[in-house]
Design an enzyme around this catalytic site. Structure first.
Site, PDB file in Angstrom:
ATOM      1  CG  HIS A  50      -4.576   2.035  -5.705  1.00  0.00           C
ATOM      2  ND1 HIS A  50      -4.860   1.324  -4.557  1.00  0.00           N
ATOM      3  CD2 HIS A  50      -3.558   2.883  -5.373  1.00  0.00           C
ATOM      4  CE1 HIS A  50      -4.058   1.728  -3.577  1.00  0.00           C
ATOM      5  NE2 HIS A  50      -3.246   2.670  -4.041  1.00  0.00           N
ATOM      6  CG  HIS A  85       3.713  -1.665  -6.487  1.00  0.00           C
ATOM      7  ND1 HIS A  85       4.609  -0.671  -6.175  1.00  0.00           N
ATOM      8  CD2 HIS A  85       2.941  -1.802  -5.380  1.00  0.00           C
ATOM      9  CE1 HIS A  85       4.397  -0.236  -4.954  1.00  0.00           C
ATOM     10  NE2 HIS A  85       3.379  -0.909  -4.444  1.00  0.00           N
TER      11      HIS A  85
END
Length: 262
Positions: free
Chosen positions: A206, A117
């Site tokens: 990220h 995620h």
């Protein structure tokens, strides 16, 4: 890759980003539109013994050495908000090969992340009676935001939690960052209403792929960044875009979905 990134993970540890030897503390300053005027519930009431109790900390040996950053208190819900990324089975096979290659450089055992995620908030602690209102506010902003695609850089970045006890290896967003940061700004405004920590001033959006205990040295980071096999593996792994159709809030054992506009 020539940077160690300091950043807070959604598992309750915080990760740090030091680009060019500078540690950046990331927080974002934002406003959310469409705020309705409602009387706020008291935010800083101390827990009473009748309503709250402390639950003993987990044994870190049960979690590959990971430790809680704060004690679990009944009535307080550890919460974070994120964009889910679904990786097909073929990605998992490629990550296994990448993990084996990284072991050539890192003495600590490397663990593959199992929940892919992009974090949109820090891990914060919510009082139970706040959750319904925050859920409603998040649902309002999701209906105003479109679905979008993200893609990732073709080089690895390394993140540290704030006490340097864990390192994370991942890749940053390169496309779709404007929409993702717009969501972060709106979430920040909501959390700020409850005196909760906002996201980082310079967010490093990220996806974390691996983690290990301890702090990776800069020598190891340079070796990783100059490894052609690793660079080619990342290019091959993330050579397409990923559709983002929703964001999620995980609060304790509950998960809330927020669908974006088609």
């Amino acid at each position: 890759m020539n940077a160690i990134l300091t950043y807070e993970s959604d598992s309750g540890d915080s990760e740090v980003d030091t680009k060019d030897s500078e540690i950046e503390v990331k927080q974002d300053d934002i406003r959310r539109s469409g705020k309705t005027k409602q009387e706020k519930l008291p935010l800083n009431l101390p827990p009473t013994q009748s309503n709250y109790k402390t639950i003993p900390d987990d044994n870190s040996l049960d979690h590959n050495g990971r430790q809680r950053r704060f004690r679990h208190v009944a009535g307080n819900w550890a919460t974070y908000i994120y964009l889910p990324i679904h990786l097909e089975e073929i990605y998992l096979t490629k990550l296994d090969s990448l993990q084996k290659h990284l072991n050539n450089y890192i003495n600590e055992e490397i663990y593959k992340c199992d929940d892919w995620h992009i974090s949109l908030s820090r891990t914060v602690t919510l009082r139970y009676h706040w959750i319904e209102r925050i859920d409603a506010e998040l649902r309002c902003i999701s209906t105003d935001l479109p679905q979008f695609n993200v893609s990732f850089k073709d080089n690895l970045s390394v993140y540290l939690n704030e006490d340097d006890s864990r390192s994370f290896i991942g890749v940053e967003i390169v496309n779709g960052i404007d929409v993702a940061e717009s969501i972060v700004r709106r979430i920040d405004r909501i959390l700020n209403d409850y005196n909760l920590c906002k996201f980082y001033e310079i967010p490093s959006l990220h996806i974390s792929l691996f983690w290990c205990n301890g702090k990776l040295s800069r020598n190891i980071l340079e070796l990783i960044s100059n490894d052609e096999i690793l660079r080619d593996s990342i290019k091959d792994l993330f050579n397409e875009t990923f559709l983002i159709s929703k964001f999620l809030m995980k609060s304790g054992h509950l998960t809330y979905d927020y669908l974006l506009k088609v």
